[in-house]
Structure formats: structure tokens, C-alpha cells
Write a protein that holds these residues in place. Structure first.
Motif, PDB file in Angstrom:
ATOM      1  N   GLU A   1       0.850  -1.213   0.000  1.00  0.00           N
ATOM      2  CA  GLU A   1       0.000   0.000   0.000  1.00  0.00           C
ATOM      3  C   GLU A   1       0.876   1.252   0.000  1.00  0.00           C
ATOM      4  O   GLU A   1       0.573   2.240  -0.676  1.00  0.00           O
ATOM      5  CB  GLU A   1      -0.928   0.009   1.224  1.00  0.00           C
ATOM      6  N   ALA A   2       1.962   1.203   0.752  1.00  0.00           N
ATOM      7  CA  ALA A   2       2.894   2.351   0.775  1.00  0.00           C
ATOM      8  C   ALA A   2       3.485   2.555  -0.621  1.00  0.00           C
ATOM      9  O   ALA A   2       3.665   3.689  -1.073  1.00  0.00           O
ATOM     10  CB  ALA A   2       3.995   2.108   1.799  1.00  0.00           C
TER      11      ALA A   2
ATOM     12  N   VAL B   1       9.799 -10.881  -3.172  1.00  0.00           N
ATOM     13  CA  VAL B   1       8.658 -11.408  -3.934  1.00  0.00           C
ATOM     14  C   VAL B   1       7.460 -10.454  -3.792  1.00  0.00           C
ATOM     15  O   VAL B   1       6.806 -10.103  -4.786  1.00  0.00           O
ATOM     16  CB  VAL B   1       8.267 -12.821  -3.433  1.00  0.00           C
ATOM     17  N   ARG B   2       7.211 -10.022  -2.553  1.00  0.00           N
ATOM     18  CA  ARG B   2       6.060  -9.128  -2.317  1.00  0.00           C
ATOM     19  C   ARG B   2       6.158  -7.875  -3.178  1.00  0.00           C
ATOM     20  O   ARG B   2       5.214  -7.499  -3.876  1.00  0.00           O
ATOM     21  CB  ARG B   2       6.023  -8.750  -0.822  1.00  0.00           C
TER      22      ARG B   2
ATOM     23  N   HIS C   1       4.256  -7.236  -6.836  1.00  0.00           N
ATOM     24  CA  HIS C   1       3.246  -6.172  -6.771  1.00  0.00           C
ATOM     25  C   HIS C   1       3.516  -5.149  -7.882  1.00  0.00           C
ATOM     26  O   HIS C   1       2.590  -4.688  -8.547  1.00  0.00           O
ATOM     27  CB  HIS C   1       3.279  -5.498  -5.396  1.00  0.00           C
ATOM     28  N   PHE C   2       4.785  -4.837  -8.091  1.00  0.00           N
ATOM     29  CA  PHE C   2       5.095  -3.867  -9.148  1.00  0.00           C
ATOM     30  C   PHE C   2       4.776  -4.435 -10.535  1.00  0.00           C
ATOM     31  O   PHE C   2       4.223  -3.738 -11.387  1.00  0.00           O
ATOM     32  CB  PHE C   2       6.558  -3.402  -9.068  1.00  0.00           C
ATOM     33  N   ILE C   3       5.096  -5.703 -10.762  1.00  0.00           N
ATOM     34  CA  ILE C   3       4.798  -6.288 -12.086  1.00  0.00           C
ATOM     35  C   ILE C   3       3.280  -6.288 -12.322  1.00  0.00           C
ATOM     36  O   ILE C   3       2.809  -5.995 -13.423  1.00  0.00           O
ATOM     37  CB  ILE C   3       5.398  -7.702 -12.212  1.00  0.00           C
ATOM     38  N   ASN C   4       2.529  -6.556 -11.287  1.00  0.00           N
ATOM     39  CA  ASN C   4       1.067  -6.517 -11.440  1.00  0.00           C
ATOM     40  C   ASN C   4       0.578  -5.099 -11.732  1.00  0.00           C
ATOM     41  O   ASN C   4      -0.384  -4.909 -12.477  1.00  0.00           O
ATOM     42  CB  ASN C   4       0.385  -7.101 -10.208  1.00  0.00           C
TER      43      ASN C   4
END
Ligand SMILES: NC(=O)c1ccc[n+]([C@@H]2O[C@H](COP(=O)([O-])OP(=O)(O)OC[C@H]3O[C@@H](n4cnc5c(N)ncnc54)[C@H](OP(=O)(O)O)[C@@H]3O)[C@@H](O)[C@H]2O)c1
Length: 250
Positions: free
Chosen positions: A63-64, A108-109, A113-116
Motif C-alpha cells: 500500500e505504501a 517477492v512481495r 506487486h510492481f509487475i502486477n
């Protein structure tokens, strides 16, 4: 103006890379747990700098990251630097698990998240304008180190994970390209000040090497040349022999 987000830029290699990018005219989003370090970087480098406090071992870190992207716009470069590492011959469990959580789970997190995010923003990213994801692993990821089991294993995981992501992004035509940066010993807070590290590199020299890897969008960059040679050498050593190298204590 090009934009970069660096996860883990409050000290060491990440901070050095952030400073270089700002000096080259990039807008840079920096993150880490230490608020004061983020604020002092912003004070030093001014309006090109955006900051977000985050702990990559916590789910809320994504979220940040979203808030940071909203504030500064879509980044061209997403650079995952955060990492901890300990020599842990006593197998202190807390240190081993903290290393796994930061270097593997955190990576991984944040990277996924960035690729998504890239996948959801096809109006920004496409085959002509790919997002660039760079991650710092380590030469330690190329062999199992008896002195730092979790550290070497998590860095190996980073390397294998990136290789899998490269294949996945080709398979699914996700517009992302990857760089795996593998430093040898760099003089930062990560190292134990009481120990001697052979062929130690300064942060400035590491900054030069990181910028070279980023500019050229190299797939893998090991530095410096002495560590490239060393890694080449130890990859030739058979496993049964490597596991008998009990004198390697660093
Ligand atoms: N120094 C070396 O010899 C060497 C060699 C090979 C690879 N590396 C790798 O290079 C990377 C950078 O390390 P460094 O040497 O520059 O050490 P460093 O100065 O200790 O920097 C580590 C960075 O990671 C961040 N970090 C650690 N835990 C975090 C967490 N839970 N959440 C968010 N950020 C976190 C720190 O920020 P906060 O503390 O503010 O959270 C800091 O910005 C690491 O991945 C390390 O494994 C270092």
C-alpha cells in the motif's frame, strides 16, 4: 524526466544509487523503515525526491508503494535493494528467519506487486516502453556459504526467481525487463566492522557499477572484475569438494 523507485535506499548501495540518479536528473522515490534517513536524504537532494516509509516484511508495504507511485507517477525503473545479512555460524534462528523474510519474502512481495501494477497499466507500459526491474542479489547467491546459510540461500532464490520472471514475462508478453546485480564485498553497514573482507569495494565504486548495470539494462552484472573471476572459479569446483572448504570463514 525519468522516474525510479528504490526499495531500501536509506543507506549503503541503495542510497548511493538514489543520489546518482537524482544527480543525473531522475525523479527518485526512496523507501526504507528509517524515517529520519529518508527525511535527511530529501533535505539534501530536494524536490526530485519522494519518500515512503515501509517495512518489506509487512503486507502493508504494497500500500505504501501504491501511494508513492500515485504521488510521483509511473516509474521507469523499479529497484529492489532491501536486504539484511549475517554471518551466523551459531544458527541464531531469529537472524536466519529475518533474512528469509527481508531478502526473499520482501523481494517477492514488492517485485510481484510492481509487475502486477505494470500489467494493469498498459496505457503506460508496452513493448516499446518496458518497465525495468533491477534487484540486488549477491555473489553469495552463487554458492552455499557455511558462514551465512540464510543469506546465501536467499540470494540464490533471488537469482532463480528473476530467471523465472524473465521467462514468464516473455511467455505472457508482460512489458518488463530485468537486471540482477551481484556485488562482491561493499563497505556498507551490512558488513561486520570487526571482520576483514578481501577485495572490499567502496560505496562509490559500487555506485559506478550499479549505474553501469542500470544504464545498459544488463541482465546480470557481477562486480567488480575480481569477483567475476572468483565466481567463475568456484563454479568449476565440484560440490563434494566445495562442501569440504571448511577454512572459508567470511
Ligand atoms: N555490502 C555488501 O558487501 C553486499 C554484497 C552483496 C550484496 N549486498 C546487498 O546489497 C543490498 C543493500 O545492502 P547494503 O550493503 O547497502 O547494506 P545497508 O546499508 O545495510 O542497506 C540495507 C537497506 O535495506 C533496507 N532494509 C533492510 N530491512 C528492511 C525492511 N525490513 N524493510 C525495508 N527495507 C529494509 C535498509 O533500510 P531500513 O533499515 O531503513 O529499513 C537499507 O536501506 C542488500 O540486498 C545486500 O544483501 C551487499
Amino acid at each position: 524526466m525519468k522516474k525510479a523507485i528504490i526499495i531500501g535506499a536509506t543507506s549503503g548501495i541503495g542510497r548511493e544509487a538514489a543520489a546518482r540518479l537524482v544527480k543525473e536528473g531522475w525523479q527518485v522515490g526512496i523507501t526504507g523503515r528509517r524515517k529520519e534517513a529518508l527525511a535527511s536524504f530529501k533535505e539534501e537532494y530536494g524536490s526530485a525526491v519522494h519518500t515512503a516509509t515501509m517495512d518489506v516484511t509487512q503486507a502493508e508495504a504494497t500500500e505504501a508503494l501504491d501511494r508513492l507511485i500515485e504521488e510521483m507517477g509511473a516509474p521507469d525503473l523499479f529497484f529492489y535493494v532491501s536486504g539484511v545479512g549475517y554471518q551466523n555460524r551459531e544458527l541464531d534462528l531469529d537472524r536466519e528467519i529475518r533474512t528469509v523474510k527481508t531478502n526473499s519474502e520482501g523481494m517477492v512481495r514488492m517485485v510481484d506487486h510492481f509487475i502486477n501494477y505494470v500489467r494493469a497499466h498498459q496505457e503506460i507500459y508496452n513493448q516499446a516502453h518496458k518497465a525495468h526491474v533491477a534487484v540486488i542479489s549477491s555473489i553469495a547467491g552463487t554458492a552455499g556459504m557455511g558462514t551465512a546459510p540464510a543469506y546465501s540461500a536467499t540470494k540464490r532464490m533471488v537469482q532463480t526467481y528473476l530467471s523465472a520472471l524473465v521467462q514468464l514475462c516473455r511467455m505472457e508478453k508482460y512489458p518488463v525487463q530485468f537486471t540482477d546485480i551481484r556485488p562482491g564485498f561493499v563497505a556498507t553497514d551490512l558488513l561486520n566492522p570487526q571482520k576483514h573482507y578481501p577485495m572490499l569495494i567502496s560505496r562509490e565504486k559500487a555506485g559506478d557499477e550499479v549505474m553501469k548495470a542500470i544504464r545498459k539494462k544488463k541482465r546480470i552484472h557481477t562486480f567488480d572484475w575480481r569477483f567475476r573471476l572468483m565466481v567463475f572459479g568456484w563454479k568449476c569446483i565440484p560440490r563434494w569438494l566445495w562442501e569440504r572448504f571448511t577454512w572459508v570463514k567470511n
